[in-house]
Enzyme design. Structure first.
Site, PDB file in Angstrom:
ATOM      1  N   CYS A   1      -2.107   9.548   2.391  1.00 12.09           N
ATOM      2  CA  CYS A   1      -1.938   8.791   1.357  1.00 12.09           C
ATOM      3  C   CYS A   1      -2.392   9.349   0.019  1.00 12.09           C
ATOM      4  O   CYS A   1      -2.590   9.198  -0.826  1.00 12.09           O
ATOM      5  CB  CYS A   1      -1.654   7.344   1.137  1.00 12.09           C
ATOM      6  SG  CYS A   1      -3.028   6.238   1.785  1.00 12.09           S
TER       7      CYS A   1
ATOM      8  N   GLU B   1       0.609  -1.473   0.053  1.00 12.95           N
ATOM      9  CA  GLU B   1       0.008   0.225  -0.186  1.00 12.95           C
ATOM     10  C   GLU B   1       0.931   1.503  -0.336  1.00 12.95           C
ATOM     11  O   GLU B   1       1.486   1.862   1.258  1.00 12.95           O
ATOM     12  CB  GLU B   1      -0.767   0.046   1.396  1.00 12.95           C
ATOM     13  CG  GLU B   1      -1.417  -0.626   0.911  1.00 12.95           C
ATOM     14  CD  GLU B   1      -2.790  -1.652   0.221  1.00 12.95           C
ATOM     15  OE1 GLU B   1      -3.400  -0.089  -0.233  1.00 12.95           O
ATOM     16  OE2 GLU B   1      -3.358  -1.856  -0.220  1.00 12.95           O
TER      17      GLU B   1
HETATM   18  P1  NAD Z   1       8.343   4.924   5.372  1.00 14.29           P
HETATM   19  O1  NAD Z   1       8.058   4.080   4.324  1.00 14.29           O
HETATM   20  O2  NAD Z   1       9.392   5.196   5.363  1.00 14.29           O
HETATM   21  O3  NAD Z   1       7.437   3.736   6.673  1.00 14.29           O
HETATM   22  C1  NAD Z   1       6.784   2.673   6.437  1.00 14.29           C
HETATM   23  C2  NAD Z   1       7.297   1.971   7.519  1.00 14.29           C
HETATM   24  O4  NAD Z   1       9.085   0.899   7.103  1.00 14.29           O
HETATM   25  C3  NAD Z   1       7.961   2.091   9.004  1.00 14.29           C
HETATM   26  O5  NAD Z   1       6.828   1.599  10.042  1.00 14.29           O
HETATM   27  C4  NAD Z   1       8.875   2.039   8.347  1.00 14.29           C
HETATM   28  O6  NAD Z   1       9.947   2.042  10.389  1.00 14.29           O
HETATM   29  C5  NAD Z   1       9.677   1.543   8.276  1.00 14.29           C
HETATM   30  N1  NAD Z   1      11.202   1.006   7.194  1.00 14.29           N
HETATM   31  C6  NAD Z   1      11.458   1.782   6.413  1.00 14.29           C
HETATM   32  N2  NAD Z   1      12.441   1.477   5.934  1.00 14.29           N
HETATM   33  C7  NAD Z   1      12.467   0.658   6.424  1.00 14.29           C
HETATM   34  C8  NAD Z   1      13.315  -0.448   5.573  1.00 14.29           C
HETATM   35  N3  NAD Z   1      14.813  -0.361   4.845  1.00 14.29           N
HETATM   36  N4  NAD Z   1      12.902  -1.999   6.289  1.00 14.29           N
HETATM   37  C9  NAD Z   1      12.026  -2.437   6.669  1.00 14.29           C
HETATM   38  N5  NAD Z   1      11.183  -1.536   7.011  1.00 14.29           N
HETATM   39  C10 NAD Z   1      11.015  -0.714   7.386  1.00 14.29           C
HETATM   40  O7  NAD Z   1       6.786   5.517   5.060  1.00 14.29           O
HETATM   41  P2  NAD Z   1       5.797   6.461   5.789  1.00 14.29           P
HETATM   42  O8  NAD Z   1       6.535   7.511   6.002  1.00 14.29           O
HETATM   43  O9  NAD Z   1       5.840   6.035   7.353  1.00 14.29           O
HETATM   44  O10 NAD Z   1       4.862   6.474   5.773  1.00 14.29           O
HETATM   45  C11 NAD Z   1       4.288   7.788   4.200  1.00 14.29           C
HETATM   46  C12 NAD Z   1       4.885   6.796   3.016  1.00 14.29           C
HETATM   47  O11 NAD Z   1       3.226   6.169   3.182  1.00 14.29           O
HETATM   48  C13 NAD Z   1       3.954   8.558   2.062  1.00 14.29           C
HETATM   49  O12 NAD Z   1       4.183   7.674   0.825  1.00 14.29           O
HETATM   50  C14 NAD Z   1       2.639   7.736   1.704  1.00 14.29           C
HETATM   51  O13 NAD Z   1       1.741   7.936   0.497  1.00 14.29           O
HETATM   52  C15 NAD Z   1       2.288   5.992   2.368  1.00 14.29           C
HETATM   53  N6  NAD Z   1       0.904   5.553   2.480  1.00 14.29           N
HETATM   54  C16 NAD Z   1       0.034   5.166   1.576  1.00 14.29           C
HETATM   55  C17 NAD Z   1      -1.051   4.556   2.152  1.00 14.29           C
HETATM   56  C18 NAD Z   1      -1.568   3.421   0.920  1.00 14.29           C
HETATM   57  O14 NAD Z   1      -2.566   2.885   1.825  1.00 14.29           O
HETATM   58  N7  NAD Z   1      -1.525   3.393   0.076  1.00 14.29           N
HETATM   59  C19 NAD Z   1      -1.066   4.718   3.404  1.00 14.29           C
HETATM   60  C20 NAD Z   1      -0.510   5.193   4.501  1.00 14.29           C
HETATM   61  C21 NAD Z   1       0.382   6.355   3.729  1.00 14.29           C
END
Ligand code: NAD
Length: 461
Positions: A250, A216
């Protein structure tokens, strides 16, 4: 503030869940329903802590937290409790004549041990709603909330780890290093919500174990305003969709493509509605949130240089406040138009006619698309934009109907969830043939004595 579980023995945790899964207990529908009820009760008991936590993490007011975090999760649990028995039943499907009298069925089978990784922006809802699907589907689950919203992560950890056994459900808190450690294990499904960049890492790590993924992700979701649009309602709905959670949604309208004749009145309308919603000083409003981190604040305030600020533009790093802001005169090459904004900054771009608009439609498939205008015409434009989902003459609302599969496509993600789609996402559709022993014609067995007859049967189409 966050309790990081970097020292937790993750391999042992996953292997204990795998062992428990093999006991078959989670396959019982009664078990699943009981656990969903326990989850519901534990969430309700922690309701006040949750509101305090999202207020501390994101400055999210009570009403918004109730609507976008709490109620959606409770509604999701109730929906699964109501329909789970029916969804989980083997479904009889028709059988071709050559396998009769065998009967054919599709049996939804749990995936097994699954991993859920959550994002920061709706830190409770976007971690717990997938979990409801995982439990309803009969899985064991390791859950990692976002470290960027530590207070909410702690509430999630408290709710789950004090209610359920580790070998069934367990929350592991921590930062990227914990996320990486979790991804080194083999799961039967990884459900990830977050950025496209990390989504790619998740998919690569999952591929090492041939593990399926639901991703997502995000993207730049356009709002297209046609000349036939009702400007007042359009402005109000875009104003709302852009600034709930201070734009960190998002499916928020990322930018506007508006017919040039409507641009000024649309900007006036959005500005007016922001004033109505948050007052002249949004920083003092209980209903206006804050940017999650200084890093995100710094990224967003850079965008203010990418065009002319025609409304808002105020920002305070200490409180991580950025006012609802409208930008004009941005170029498609500017960073604000190349990256997902994920904040309360709204570029408004004008087009002069349909041909112009056609050229401006996004090439990459966004998570959402919104079109405003005469319904028939708006649907026509909506259908031209391949996207995860969206709305005609509205923003955001499609996420609130669990009967609509929610998810991205292309770079905005893969797989769907919410309601029955969540149950499907967390189950494997296992095919089953049930044959009778009272009849066993020799047709299929060598030496194929009645081969011409079989051929006729199979070629009957
Ligand atoms: P992010 O990708 O920075 O982090 C998401 C999760 O991944 C966190 O729990 C983080 O600790 C983990 N993570 C980060 N790097 C990692 C790695 N190398 N290995 C494993 N886990 C890792 O995202 P964010 O900043 O929390 O959220 C914002 C983004 O999420 C935006 O792009 C937004 O559009 C998207 N988003 C999408 C939806 C959807 O339903 N499609 C919903 C909410 C947010």
């Amino acid at each position: 503030m966050i309790t990081t579980d970097i020292h937790i023995d993750i391999p042992s945790l996953v292997s204990s869940q795998r062992k428990f899964y093999r006991f078959q207990k989670t396959k019982s529908i009664d078990f699943r329903k009981q656990q969903l009820k326990r989850l519901r009760k534990a969430i309700i008991e922690s309701e006040q802590q949750l509101y305090q936590a999202v207020e501390k993490d994101l400055g999210k007011g009570y009403e918004e937290a109730f609507l976008t975090e709490m109620s959606l999760v409770i509604k999701e649990i109730d929906l699964h409790l109501k329909h789970l028995s029916r969804w989980a039943k083997p479904k009889r499907v028709s059988s071709p004549i050559y396998i009769l009298p065998s009967k054919s069925e599709v049996v939804p089978e749990p995936m097994g041990v699954v991993l859920i990784i959550g994002p920061f922006n709706y830190p409770f809802q976007l971690t717990m709603a997938p979990l409801v699907g995982a439990m309803s589907g009969g899985n064991c689950c390791v859950i990692k909330p976002s470290e960027q919203t530590p207070h909410t992560a702690n509430v999630i950890q408290q709710v789950i780890n004090s209610t359920f056994d580790d070998h069934y459900l367990h929350v592991v808190t921590g930062d990227v290093e914990v996320g990486k450690a979790l991804l080194r294990q083999a799961y039967d499904l990884i459900f990830f919500t977050g950025s496209t960049t990390v989504g790619k890492i998740v998919m690569q790590k999952a591929a090492e174990h041939l593990c399926p993924v639901v991703l997502e992700l995000g993207g730049k979701s356009p709002s297209i305003v046609l000349p036939s649009a009702d400007v007042t309602t359009t402005a109000k709905r875009i104003a709302w969709g852009k600034t709930i959670n201070a734009g960190q949604t998002c499916i928020a309208p990322d930018y506007i493509l508006v017919h040039r004749d409507l641009a000024d009145s649309l900007i006036d309308g959005i500005s007016k509605h922001w004033k109505d919603m948050y007052g002249d000083e949004p920083e003092k409003s209980n209903h206006y949130g804050r940017i999650v981190s200084e890093r995100a604040f710094d990224r967003l305030t850079q965008y203010l240089n990418d065009g002319q600020v025609v409304y808002g533009g105020h920002a305070d790093r200490e409180s991580r406040y950025i006012a609802p802001t409208i930008l004009r005169d941005v170029n498609t090459d500017d960073a604000v138009m190349k990256e997902e904004i994920f904040g309360p900054i709204l570029p408004v771009i004008t087009y002069k006619d349909e041909t112009d608009l056609k050229h401006m439609l996004p090439e990459e498939k966004p998570l959402a698309c919104y079109v405003f205008g005469n319904e028939k015409e708006a649907i026509k434009w909506f259908d031209q934009v391949d996207a995860g989902g969206g709305a005609i003459n509205d923003t955001i609302l499609h996420v609130s109907n669990a009967n609509i599969p929610f998810g991205g496509v292309g770079k905005s993600g893969m797989g769907n969830y919410h309601g029955k789609s969540s149950f499907d996402a967390f189950t494997h559709q296992k095919g089953r043939i049930v044959s009778k022993t009272w009849i066993d014609p020799n047709l299929r067995y060598p030496p194929y004595k009645s081969f011409s007859w079989i051929k006729r049967l199979l070629k009957s189409w």
